[in-house]
Enzyme design. Structure first.
Site, mmCIF file in Angstrom:
data_model
loop_
_atom_site.group_PDB
_atom_site.id
_atom_site.type_symbol
_atom_site.label_atom_id
_atom_site.label_comp_id
_atom_site.label_asym_id
_atom_site.label_seq_id
_atom_site.Cartn_x
_atom_site.Cartn_y
_atom_site.Cartn_z
ATOM 1 N N ASP A 142 52.012 -26.891 19.257
ATOM 2 C CA ASP A 142 52.529 -26.074 20.354
ATOM 3 C C ASP A 142 54.028 -25.851 20.226
ATOM 4 O O ASP A 142 54.606 -25.076 20.983
ATOM 5 C CB ASP A 142 52.208 -26.718 21.708
ATOM 6 C CG ASP A 142 50.868 -26.234 22.248
ATOM 7 O OD1 ASP A 142 50.337 -25.249 21.699
ATOM 8 O OD2 ASP A 142 50.362 -26.836 23.211
ATOM 9 N N ASP A 446 42.432 -34.111 30.943
ATOM 10 C CA ASP A 446 41.421 -35.011 30.397
ATOM 11 C C ASP A 446 40.502 -35.570 31.486
ATOM 12 O O ASP A 446 39.282 -35.476 31.403
ATOM 13 C CB ASP A 446 42.097 -36.140 29.599
ATOM 14 C CG ASP A 446 43.344 -36.700 30.289
ATOM 15 O OD1 ASP A 446 43.655 -36.278 31.410
ATOM 16 O OD2 ASP A 446 44.014 -37.563 29.688
HETATM 17 O O1 LIG Z 1 52.023 -28.170 26.050
HETATM 18 C C1 LIG Z 1 51.640 -29.205 25.545
HETATM 19 C C2 LIG Z 1 51.986 -30.469 26.057
HETATM 20 C C3 LIG Z 1 51.506 -31.606 25.411
HETATM 21 N N1 LIG Z 1 50.750 -31.508 24.297
HETATM 22 C C4 LIG Z 1 50.286 -32.747 23.603
HETATM 23 O O2 LIG Z 1 49.630 -33.581 24.507
HETATM 24 C C5 LIG Z 1 49.719 -34.927 24.051
HETATM 25 C C6 LIG Z 1 50.055 -35.860 25.199
HETATM 26 O O3 LIG Z 1 51.367 -35.676 25.634
HETATM 27 P P1 LIG Z 1 52.340 -36.905 26.001
HETATM 28 O O4 LIG Z 1 53.625 -36.334 26.406
HETATM 29 O O5 LIG Z 1 52.319 -37.903 24.922
HETATM 30 O O6 LIG Z 1 51.653 -37.440 27.313
HETATM 31 P P2 LIG Z 1 50.958 -38.843 27.663
HETATM 32 O O7 LIG Z 1 51.231 -39.096 29.085
HETATM 33 O O8 LIG Z 1 51.293 -39.887 26.707
HETATM 34 O O9 LIG Z 1 49.433 -38.403 27.487
HETATM 35 C C7 LIG Z 1 48.321 -38.861 28.218
HETATM 36 O O10 LIG Z 1 48.094 -38.073 29.372
HETATM 37 C C8 LIG Z 1 47.882 -36.682 29.136
HETATM 38 C C9 LIG Z 1 47.528 -36.041 30.454
HETATM 39 O O11 LIG Z 1 48.561 -36.100 31.365
HETATM 40 C C10 LIG Z 1 46.785 -36.438 28.132
HETATM 41 O O12 LIG Z 1 46.795 -35.080 27.779
HETATM 42 C C11 LIG Z 1 47.022 -37.251 26.901
HETATM 43 O O13 LIG Z 1 45.995 -37.072 25.974
HETATM 44 C C12 LIG Z 1 47.130 -38.709 27.290
HETATM 45 O O14 LIG Z 1 47.320 -39.508 26.138
HETATM 46 C C13 LIG Z 1 50.779 -34.953 22.945
HETATM 47 O O15 LIG Z 1 50.148 -35.102 21.711
HETATM 48 C C14 LIG Z 1 51.426 -33.592 23.067
HETATM 49 O O16 LIG Z 1 51.876 -33.115 21.840
HETATM 50 C C15 LIG Z 1 50.399 -30.273 23.788
HETATM 51 O O17 LIG Z 1 49.714 -30.183 22.778
HETATM 52 N N2 LIG Z 1 50.850 -29.157 24.426
#
Ligand SMILES: O=c1ccn([C@@H]2O[C@H](COP(=O)(O)OP(=O)(O)O[C@H]3O[C@H](CO)[C@@H](O)[C@H](O)[C@H]3O)[C@@H](O)[C@H]2O)c(=O)[nH]1
Ligand SMILES: [Mn+2]
Length: 732
Positions: A142, A446
């Site tokens: 993204d 999710d």
């Molecule tokens: O516009 C976006 C925003 C995020 N991501 C991806 O989403 C994932 C999760 O993002 P992160 O910032 O690491 O959030 P976390 O809070 O660690 O993620 C948890 O919580 C999210 C929901 O809030 C879920 O989407 C994730 O899978 C889950 O691991 C990463 O690989 C990002 O690269 C995208 O692909 N596009």
């Protein structure tokens, strides 16, 4: 489970004795709760004691809430269920009939999600112990960054050495950075092969890091792949560019072989079209694009989805997951297998409580006992068809699809076709984001997607292998943690307030206990108000000498004492069971308080604004890197404040307020023997003890992580104000 010797997995309940003890606690604590409520209802102060009457009603409200919330939490504690797999049976029986698996990796920003980290995750999942011709790995970017593309190109070359190396030496984990870091410490592994592979890895890593530092890919590298032409338009930005699909390794290609002549998995880079006029729906949008692109190329029947920071730590997990899907008797019931999420950067006492270990060691086993765990975004294996919106059908037991489609089209035709599927307008007037794929409009795409899958009749599985399946990166500052929890609790609350409210939408579709369990997460955010009440109003009543609890020699004191002590003991025992130290448990208690005071209130406010149509929820991506000083303080378990924010101001103010009120409370106890205030005094003292790191950050520390002085001044001002306000002696 039917014929035990044929099943591909087995299920075990919790220990009997533990469960009896637990039920004894639960029933008695519930009786205690009822007594507390009865006491509150029958002892409401008369109207002439106005202040006390209102304080009383408030605390009654808080106790009603937490009592109700406690009941919800029971849903995940009554029937813990563990799963174990028989992988040998799977390989014996299904050797040639294993399905295609498509693996989705999501990344969004090359600065806070470094390309080397991303490709380490990619390499770890390419190296699963699984027939490589059946594996396809898709990276969604993204960030639309040529740096990430370049890193993936490098990874596709390094894979030719890495995969045979892993196979030959039975490497674990198959994430090269971690593997070399771990094995560099002991001399055992350091063979010629090891040295050669390591230096190959290190060279690749430094080439990528150099490009990242430079901000662009060197010209000689750009010449080596046609894919770079996608970035020739200088006007393109992460938010505004055409669709990109590059098949870096085409598994159908005869030459797609590693150095030892074995097939390589398919590897695809994808960046969906982005235009400022189109909302891209964050990770959910990326996942749906991946679903379409992969259906065109490899069409795996099973999908594994990982965040870019969550590498595979166990090369067997793929087979474990298939044991559930392929089980002849039960397999057709399962939509997804959620593997426990663990993190590789948690310090000894887990200062920010980010390991979420109690969730993975307690809650999720309980969830599995009542219909299956939540889908939590990373480390989850899905059946493609259930993710695509199919309803569960108890009468059909279809075999997982084995065939891969599109044997004819050549690589570039495939790429062009795939690009058309990820154009901005492609989803207009379709069911994508609604009944198909991951759901849009919720910051926890999710959880809401998992819920709707379960409501379509599917079950899910929780799997927690002894060698962890995945390891990710947890936030390493307080602010990042609070922001992440704001996103989660806001998303969960939005689900509760939407048509998908587990209590209503789930009715008749999933078990009552599962409805409760979902509600337990969905109602994280509203817990903030009763907590704020305890942390603000209670000390003020102490200050003013307004008694709100029965005195120690009153019989009504007993239910309070019983419920509070047994519940805390239970929580401690649970924590010990999950391998906590006392200190770690204490840290986690602190983080619950901080989240409820300073993160969840914002989630509630934003949810309401969203309901009123006044705001759109955003997705603040968690940073996966930090500057040296911050990282060092994290290692030392020093809480990071550092920048002025409303969140920290709330924390500092409650800390100071409680401190000031505690002083008054102690004075009162000593001078007036105000024993009627003992419970309030103990509560206030507990809050003060929990806040020790906050006082330290305000008054003692000199490092960059200390509390900004503006915040300190404001909170000290408040505390002085509280102390000088004339004390009204009433109702002691
Ligand atoms: O516009 C976006 C925003 C995020 N991501 C991806 O989403 C994932 C999760 O993002 P992160 O910032 O690491 O959030 P976390 O809070 O660690 O993620 C948890 O919580 C999210 C929901 O809030 C879920 O989407 C994730 O899978 C889950 O691991 C990463 O690989 C990002 O690269 C995208 O692909 N596009
Ligand atoms: Mn993350």
């Amino acid at each position: 489970m039917g014929d035990g010797s044929r099943a591909l997995f087995e299920t075990k309940g919790g220990r009997k004795l533990n469960r009896i003890w637990y039920k004894l606690y639960a029933f008695s604590a519930f009786a205690g709760l009822c007594l507390i409520w009865a006491y509150r209802a029958t002892h409401i102060p008369e109207a002439r004691e106005r202040g006390r009457r209102w304080a009383w009603i408030g605390i009654f409200g808080a106790e009603l809430w937490f009592g109700f919330y406690w009941v919800l939490t029971q849903a995940v504690r009554w029937n813990p269920t563990r799963r174990f797999t028989f992988k040998e049976r799977l390989t014996q029986r299904y050797q040639d009939k294993l399905p295609n698996v498509d693996i989705f990796v999501c990344t969004a920003d090359p600065t806070i999600e470094p390309p080397t980290m991303v490709i380490n995750t990619v390499l770890s999942v390419m190296a699963y112990e699984y027939p490589t011709e059946k594996l396809s790995v898709y990276l969604s970017d993204d960030g639309g960054s040529e740096l990430t593309f370049y890193a993936l190109l490098e990874a596709s070359r390094f894979a030719k050495t890495w995969l045979p190396f892993c196979r030959k030496h039975k490497v674990e984990p198959r994430c090269p950075a971690t593997f070399f870091e771990e094995t560099s410490k002991d001399g055992n592994h350091q063979s010629v092969d090891w040295l050669a592979t390591k230096s190959l890895y290190k060279e690749m890593e430094s080439r990528i890091d150099a490009a990242v530092k430079l901000g662009k890919v060197p010209a000689d590298q750009r010449k080596q792949h046609k894919g770079f032409s996608e970035w020739s338009c200088s006007a393109a930005t992460p938010r505004d560019h055409q669709a990109i699909v590059q098949i870096l390794i085409d598994g159908r290609d005869q030459e797609a072989e590693d150095n030892e002549g074995f097939k390589l998995p398919t590897l695809v880079y994808m960046a969906r079209e982005k235009r400022p006029t189109h909302h891209h729906n964050f990770k959910a949008g990326a996942m749906n694009s991946l679903l379409r692109v992969s259906s065109e190329i490899s069409n795996g029947a099973v999908i594994l989805n990982v965040d870019c920071d969550m590498y595979s730590n166990n090369s067997q997990t793929m087979k474990d997951a298939l044991c559930f899907f392929m089980d002849e008797e039960k397999g057709h019931e399962f939509a997804y297998v959620q593997v426990a999420q663990t993190f590789n950067n948690i310090t000894k006492n887990d200062i920010y409580g980010n390991s979420l270990r109690l969730m993975s060691e307690v809650d999720f086993y309980g969830l599995d006992g009542v219909g299956g765990p939540l889908y939590v975004g990373s480390g989850c294996f899905h059946r493609r068809e259930s993710l695509m919106g199919k309803k569960y059908d108890a009468n059909s037991k279809p075999q997982l699809e084995l065939r891969r489609n599109n044997l004819e089209a050549n690589t570039s035709t495939l790429e062009e076709k795939a690009k058309s599927l990820i154009a901005c307008r492609y989803e207009d007037n379709t069911e994508w984001g609604k009944e198909m794929g991951l759901k849009y409009g919720c910051p926890v795409e999710d959880v809401i997607t998992g819920l709707s899958i379960q409501c379509r009749g599917w079950k899910s599985i929780y799997f927690n292998p002894s060698r962890m399946g995945f390891l990710g990166v947890a936030p390493i500052t307080l602010a990042q943690t609070l922001i992440q929890h704001k996103r989660w609790s806001e998303g969960d609350l939005q689900i509760f307030c939407s048509e998908y409210c587990p209590l209503i939408f789930g009715h008749g579709k999933i078990k009552l206990a599962l409805q409760f369990a979902y509600s337990m997460y969905c109602l994280w955010a509203p817990c903030s108000f009763p907590t704020l009440y305890y942390a603000v109003v209670l000390p003020v009543t102490l200050l003013r000498g307004i008694s709100l609890y029965p005195s120690v020699n009153d019989i009504w004191f007993l239910p309070f004492a019983y419920v509070i002590t047994t519940t805390k003991i239970c929580s401690l025992l649970e924590a010990f069971g999950a391998g906590y130290t006392v200190r770690r448990w204490w840290n986690e208690q602190r983080m619950w308080l901080f989240k409820r005071l300073a993160s969840y209130p914002f989630a509630v406010v934003d949810t309401f604004l969203k309901l009123l149509g006044a705001s759109n929820s955003s997705f603040v991506i968690t940073a996966k890197v930090a500057d040296g000083e911050v990282a060092k303080r994290y290692e030392q378990e020093l809480m990071e404040f550092g920048s002025a924010s409303l969140m920290f101001t709330i924390l500092a103010m409650t800390a100071m307020l409680n401190f000031a009120c505690l002083i008054r409370g102690v004075q009162r106890l000593v001078w007036d023997g105000g024993i009627g205030l003992l419970v309030q005094l103990v509560a206030c003292a507990t809050v003060v003890l929990i806040n020790i790191p906050v006082y330290g950050a305000m008054f003692l520390r000199k490092d960059g992580g200390r509390m900004p002085s503006s915040v300190t001044f404001a909170s000290v001002g408040l505390a002085i104000l509280a102390l000088v306000i004339p004390v009204q002696q009433s109702g002691v």
